[in-house]
Design an enzyme around this catalytic site. Structure first.
Site, mmCIF file in Angstrom:
data_model
loop_
_atom_site.group_PDB
_atom_site.id
_atom_site.type_symbol
_atom_site.label_atom_id
_atom_site.label_comp_id
_atom_site.label_asym_id
_atom_site.label_seq_id
_atom_site.Cartn_x
_atom_site.Cartn_y
_atom_site.Cartn_z
ATOM 1 N N LYS A 79 25.315 -3.738 -2.465
ATOM 2 C CA LYS A 79 26.776 -3.660 -2.652
ATOM 3 C C LYS A 79 27.436 -2.920 -1.506
ATOM 4 O O LYS A 79 28.642 -2.677 -1.519
ATOM 5 C CB LYS A 79 27.097 -2.919 -3.954
ATOM 6 N N HIS B 135 5.798 6.196 11.203
ATOM 7 C CA HIS B 135 5.214 6.013 9.864
ATOM 8 C C HIS B 135 4.217 7.155 9.638
ATOM 9 O O HIS B 135 3.001 6.956 9.644
ATOM 10 C CB HIS B 135 4.527 4.649 9.801
ATOM 11 N N ARG C 34 11.561 4.056 2.706
ATOM 12 C CA ARG C 34 11.248 3.096 3.769
ATOM 13 C C ARG C 34 12.495 2.267 4.031
ATOM 14 O O ARG C 34 13.128 1.771 3.093
ATOM 15 C CB ARG C 34 10.099 2.181 3.354
ATOM 16 N N ARG D 138 0.803 -1.225 0.000
ATOM 17 C CA ARG D 138 0.000 0.000 0.000
ATOM 18 C C ARG D 138 0.835 1.274 0.000
ATOM 19 O O ARG D 138 0.557 2.205 -0.748
ATOM 20 C CB ARG D 138 -0.913 0.051 1.237
ATOM 21 N N THR D 139 1.827 1.331 0.856
ATOM 22 C CA THR D 139 2.527 2.614 0.994
ATOM 23 C C THR D 139 3.212 2.974 -0.318
ATOM 24 O O THR D 139 3.035 4.072 -0.846
ATOM 25 C CB THR D 139 3.529 2.554 2.156
HETATM 26 C C1 NCD Z 1 2.307 -0.896 8.133
HETATM 27 C C2 NCD Z 1 3.816 -0.722 8.192
HETATM 28 O O1 NCD Z 1 4.513 -0.955 7.202
HETATM 29 O O2 NCD Z 1 4.256 -0.315 9.258
HETATM 30 N N1 NCD Z 1 1.820 -1.124 6.825
HETATM 31 C C3 NCD Z 1 1.518 -0.064 6.027
HETATM 32 O O3 NCD Z 1 2.362 0.750 5.724
HETATM 33 N N2 NCD Z 1 0.250 0.092 5.638
HETATM 34 C C4 NCD Z 1 1.777 -1.885 9.096
HETATM 35 C C5 NCD Z 1 2.335 -3.274 9.089
HETATM 36 O O4 NCD Z 1 3.193 -3.624 8.283
HETATM 37 O O5 NCD Z 1 1.878 -4.051 9.923
#
Ligand code: NCD
Length: 307
Positions: free
Chosen positions: A80, A129, A101, A51-52
């Site tokens: 690397k 997040h 991320r 999703r993100t």
């Molecule tokens: C979350 C995350 O990556 O922290 N997912 C997300 O971004 N929607 C929650 C999770 O992974 O449990």
């Protein structure tokens, strides 16, 4: 130049403006179809995501911009041995804005310190997040018409769940918010959040291991997955992975207007039989993630709202 590393990088007024802009985008997406023509978003994902990453990419494409990036550390020069600092210096000359991320807490902060383009933290280890939090706030605002005066239950892995940490930081700034923190003793919220956010601001909260007992007092129930990838040993994960399962039976105790949120992915913590309940808002929540990220990209790139 602005970055978004923690939800506290935005004032409450700015969050309200983002929610208003996202709501306007939801009503009339076509008006925004070219506001980022010629702009590029880089997505630097060193950890899995559905999703993100894809909602960031959809957001930029919806605005008329384009996207580039990588979706795993293995397919980037991190494999690397390249540092995040070096990578971001280079990406700064390839893109206008970037979402990162990374499994290490603080990675987005380090990237921002070396970047000449806006950096958005799309999750740094078990820390923060902020764009999930903006998604959650937009969802709560759309469902309830307010972000104040409510009891919010946070259930599951409150220790490693970065979405929970960011959401507590953000909601603690609205008046009349009360938290019920539901977790096994081993997965309670970290002390630093209890001390520096809840206690320091006099926020009302209680901690419990019992979801059933908490159900009837909640206005929002935010379920989370036990974060397997942050555990030191698999045995602990297996012992705790199914500690809470929200099912139809438990939903009988909930208020008729209590909404269930979940950042997703779901594993076992919400039974699929709950998906048909009108109070299940987690798929709508994922859709809102696109609108709020469109609003965020526009804001960080200082793009004018179309007239
Ligand atoms: C979350 C995350 O990556 O922290 N997912 C997300 O971004 N929607 C929650 C999770 O992974 O449990």
């Amino acid at each position: 130049m602005r970055h978004l590393i923690s939800p506290l990088d935005l004032s409450v007024e700015e969050i309200d403006q983002l929610i208003a802009l996202a709501s306007d985008i939801e009503k009339d997406r076509s008006r925004y179809a070219h506001v980022c023509d010629g702009k590029k978003l880089a997505t630097l994902f060193y950890e899995p995501s559905t999703r993100t990453r894809l909602s960031f990419e959809a957001a930029m494409l919806n605005l008329g911009g384009s996207v580039l990036g990588f979706s795993s550390a293995d397919s980037s020069s991190a494999a690397k041995g390249e540092s995040v600092s070096d990578t971001i210096r280079v990406i700064s000359s390839y893109a206008d804005i970037c979402a990162i991320r990374h499994p290490k807490e603080g990675a987005a902060y380090v990237a921002a310190s070396k970047s000449s383009i806006p950096v958005i933290n799309a999750g740094d280890g078990g820390h923060q997040h902020p764009t999930q939090t903006l998604t959650d706030l937009l969802t709560i605002h759309s469902l309830k018409g307010r972000l104040s005066n409510m009891t919010v239950g946070l259930c599951g892995d409150l220790k490693f769940g970065r979405t929970v940490h960011s959401l507590i930081h953000a909601l603690a700034r609205y008046s009349g918010i009360r938290f019920v923190l539901i977790s096994p003793p081993e997965l309670k919220i970290p002390d630093y959040i209890r001390e520096t956010v809840l206690d320091a601001n006099g926020i009302e909260y209680r901690e419990t291991t019992n979801l059933d007992d908490a159900m009837e007092e909640l206005d929002i129930l935010y379920m989370t997955r036990v974060q397997r990838e942050r555990f030191f040993n698999e045995e602990d994960y297996i012992r705790m992975k199914d500690c809470y399962i929200l099912d139809k039976e438990k939903m009988k105790f909930a208020k008729p207007d209590m909404f269930i949120l979940h950042p997703l992915p779901r594993v076992n913590e919400i039974s699929v039989e709950v998906d048909d309940d009108p109070r299940a808002a987690y798929f709508k929540q994922a859709e809102y993630g696109v609108y709020i990220r469109m609003a965020l990209i526009m804001t960080l790139l200082e793009v004018e709202k179309p007239c």
